[in-house]
Design a protein around this motif. Structure first.
Motif, PDB file in Angstrom:
ATOM      1  N   ARG A   9      -3.808   0.849 -10.759  1.00 46.98           N
ATOM      2  CA  ARG A   9      -2.537   1.049 -11.472  1.00 46.98           C
ATOM      3  C   ARG A   9      -1.497   1.802 -10.637  1.00 46.98           C
ATOM      4  NH1 ARG A   9      -2.953   4.070 -15.856  1.00 46.98           N
ATOM      5  NH2 ARG A   9      -5.071   4.853 -15.749  1.00 46.98           N
ATOM      6  N   GLU A  43       2.916   7.682  -5.895  1.00 46.83           N
ATOM      7  CA  GLU A  43       1.994   7.851  -7.018  1.00 46.83           C
ATOM      8  C   GLU A  43       0.606   8.272  -6.536  1.00 46.83           C
ATOM      9  OE1 GLU A  43       4.200   4.688  -9.997  1.00 46.83           O
ATOM     10  OE2 GLU A  43       2.077   4.418  -9.563  1.00 46.83           O
ATOM     11  N   TYR A  58       2.591   0.991 -16.859  1.00 50.37           N
ATOM     12  CA  TYR A  58       1.622   1.234 -15.797  1.00 50.37           C
ATOM     13  C   TYR A  58       0.267   0.612 -16.121  1.00 50.37           C
ATOM     14  CZ  TYR A  58       4.849   4.862 -14.149  1.00 50.37           C
ATOM     15  OH  TYR A  58       5.944   5.541 -13.693  1.00 50.37           O
TER      16      TYR A  58
END
Lengths: 181, 355
Positions: A109, A115, B43
């Protein structure tokens, strides 16, 4: 520097110049019979790992990535249970034997390095195993082990869904960088 | 401190819900929740850093709303309670920080408690839609959510909780998310699979029941595994697609859901029988799944087991359950936690309160 048995024990299938950072040898292949064998391969692999090592795991849903990682964790002697990290993105399993912690990452993800950076992973003091990390997490280290797990896909003979977890997998391990030279 | 019916404010931030609840003893006064679920949908799942930031933004307003709903002032509180773990580390830290700040500034005792035991504690509260009479112990508890799949034997809510089993790979809610991914359905997978399964035949495809073979039951009688099931669904769908046959999404969804629910309920009912405990409590977000409630109701009735399902607002993550558990601890004479505790993402379920 310890050498991975997976880099050295299959001369026939290994080619290319190992040793230059970023350059890879072609991988060694193993056929793995089921979940118990996958865990055993993980233990074998885990026994060669030390703090700072990075393992990049690639394979479709249900290939056995978490099963392999469970074996790695057993060999490292870390606190379990080692379960899927998908929900939490990354889980740290502290060492119970004074060795490196195991950081188990699911990068599926994650969209970019920012991230990934948010996860605040301690690469130097841990063994990092990253599922779905290919193409993203390699930038964090000059050396890593690429582990690709292939399971049967698509049409087969008389396939019974109940047998799926125990179908044979092919595991290809390819070392990259000076750590594995 | 009032130890008969303490006024407790509970804070819960272990995942993507910012929960603030207020109870007086076993009476529910407020249960306010702010969810960052929508922010995570793009996400494909909860992102810890996004959740932590959302908690930070929601904490003040959620606290205000809970106090207003309960019609109490911070100064009236007997104690503050908070989830110490298990959960997402960054998310937990926000709640722990907020609770410590409140406790110190108000000079109130602070109780750091276990999230999973909190789910059981929710059942002491009498909320609309719940069973209507208080929990009886001992009970077997099945807690199922995106992050947890745990089977507990609870003899004493404040002193004796035994972990019978848990998932060895994917949590049940996560299996729903991943199978939704295989079927091309969006996140979160639970409600999507439920919708897709409408009109599907749950017996169309016999998907494997994880850890249910005799050899597995020896070592993993109460443990769960949903990874093999996920693989089986992926293989089955790929075969269809490769053969250019249409994928019967309703049948796949219904058959998959049946496999999950079958294993969850079978193992829970086995635990009730083995332990001689005629009560089963369900908790966690997956309790929202209609099929799980149906199958649990049928099989518990057949086995003479009382099934308890708290109101859904108390099944999903919330602060009221944390306040309720802390109130139980206070009423049982337990002292507060020290301020030295922190967020513990893997807190074992046997640690009901963190010292």
């Amino acid at each position: 520097m310890s050498r991975s048995p997976f880099a050295g024990d299959a001369g026939e299938s290994t080619s290319g110049a190992a040793g230059d950072a970023g350059e890879s040898t072609s991988g060694t292949q193993r056929v793995v019979g089921g979940t118990a064998e996958m865990e055993a391969l993980g233990r074998e692999l885990g026994a060669t790992l030390r703090a700072g090592d990075l393992v990049v795991l690639t394979g479709p849903l249900g290939a056995g990535k978490t099963t392999l990682t469970r074996g790695i964790g057993e060999a490292l002697g870390v606190r379990g249970p080692i379960t899927s990290p998908t929900f939490v993105l990354a889980r740290t399993h502290p060492s119970l034997v004074g060795g490196p912690d195991l950081v188990h990452v699911d990068a599926y993800r994650l969209r970019d390095a920012v991230e990934l950076d948010d996860l605040d992973i301690d690469y130097e003091r841990s063994v990092v195993v990253a599922e779905w990390g290919h193409g993203l997490i390699e930038a964090e280290s000059d050396s890593w082990l690429d582990v690709v797990i292939a399971r049967p896909e698509g049409a087969g003979d008389d396939f019974d869904p109940a047998d799926a977890p125990e179908e044979p997998r092919t595991v290809t391990i390819t070392p990259h960088g000076p750590r594995w030279a | 401190m009032n130890r008969d019916a303490p006024l407790v404010l509970g804070i819960e931030t272990s995942c993507d819900e910012t929960g603030v609840g207020i109870v007086r003893g076993t009476r529910l006064l407020a249960n306010t929740i702010a969810s960052s679920m929508d922010e995570h949908a793009r996400y494909g799942g909860v992102v810890p850093e996004v959740a932590a930031r959302a908690h930070l933004e929601a904490m003040g307003p959620t606290l205000e709303a809970a106090l207003a709903e309960a019609q109490v002032e911070l100064a009236d509180l007997d104690a503050v309670a908070v989830t110490s773990g298990p959960g997402l580390a960054g998310a937990l830290m926000v709640g722990v920080g907020a609770a410590k700040a409140l406790a110190v500034s108000l000079g109130k005792p602070l109780y750091a408690v276990n999230h999973l035991v909190g789910h059981v504690g929710a059942d002491v509260l009498d909320a609309a839609g719940g069973p209507g009479h208080p929990i009886e112990l001992p009970t077997i508890a099945l807690l199922v959510s995106g992050g947890h799949t745990s089977l507990l034997h609870v003899r004493d809510l404040t002193a004796d909780v035994e972990l019978l089993g848990e998932t060895i790979d994917d949590a049940a809610g996560e299996a729903f998310d991943k199978v939704a991914r295989i079927l091309g359905l969006p996140y979160p997978g639970g409600p999507q699979i439920d919708k897709a399964a409408e009109g599907g035949d749950p017996a169309a495809i016999r998907f494997p029941r994880g850890l249910s073979l005799p050899k597995d039951l020896e070592r993993h009688r109460y443990d769960f595994s949903f990874s093999g099931l996920k693989t089986a669904v992926a293989r089955w769908v790929e075969q269809r697609a490769d053969a250019s046959q249409p994928v019967p999404v309703a049948d796949v969804a219904a058959s998959f859901r049946e496999a999950v629910v079958d294993v969850l309920v079978s193992k829970a009912v086995n635990a009730c029988r083995d332990r001689g405990v005629p009560r089963l409590l369900l908790g966690g977000g997956v309790v929202a799944n209609r099929r799980l409630r149906e199958v649990a109701t049928e099989r518990c009735a057949a086995a003479g087991i009382e099934l308890r399902i708290p109101a859904l607002s108390l099944c999903t993550d919330n602060g009221a359950m944390i306040a309720a558990l802390a109130a139980q601890l206070i009423m049982a004479g337990h002292g507060p936690s020290s301020l030295r505790f922190g967020a513990d993402s893997t807190l074992p379920v046997t640690d009901i309160q963190v010292a």
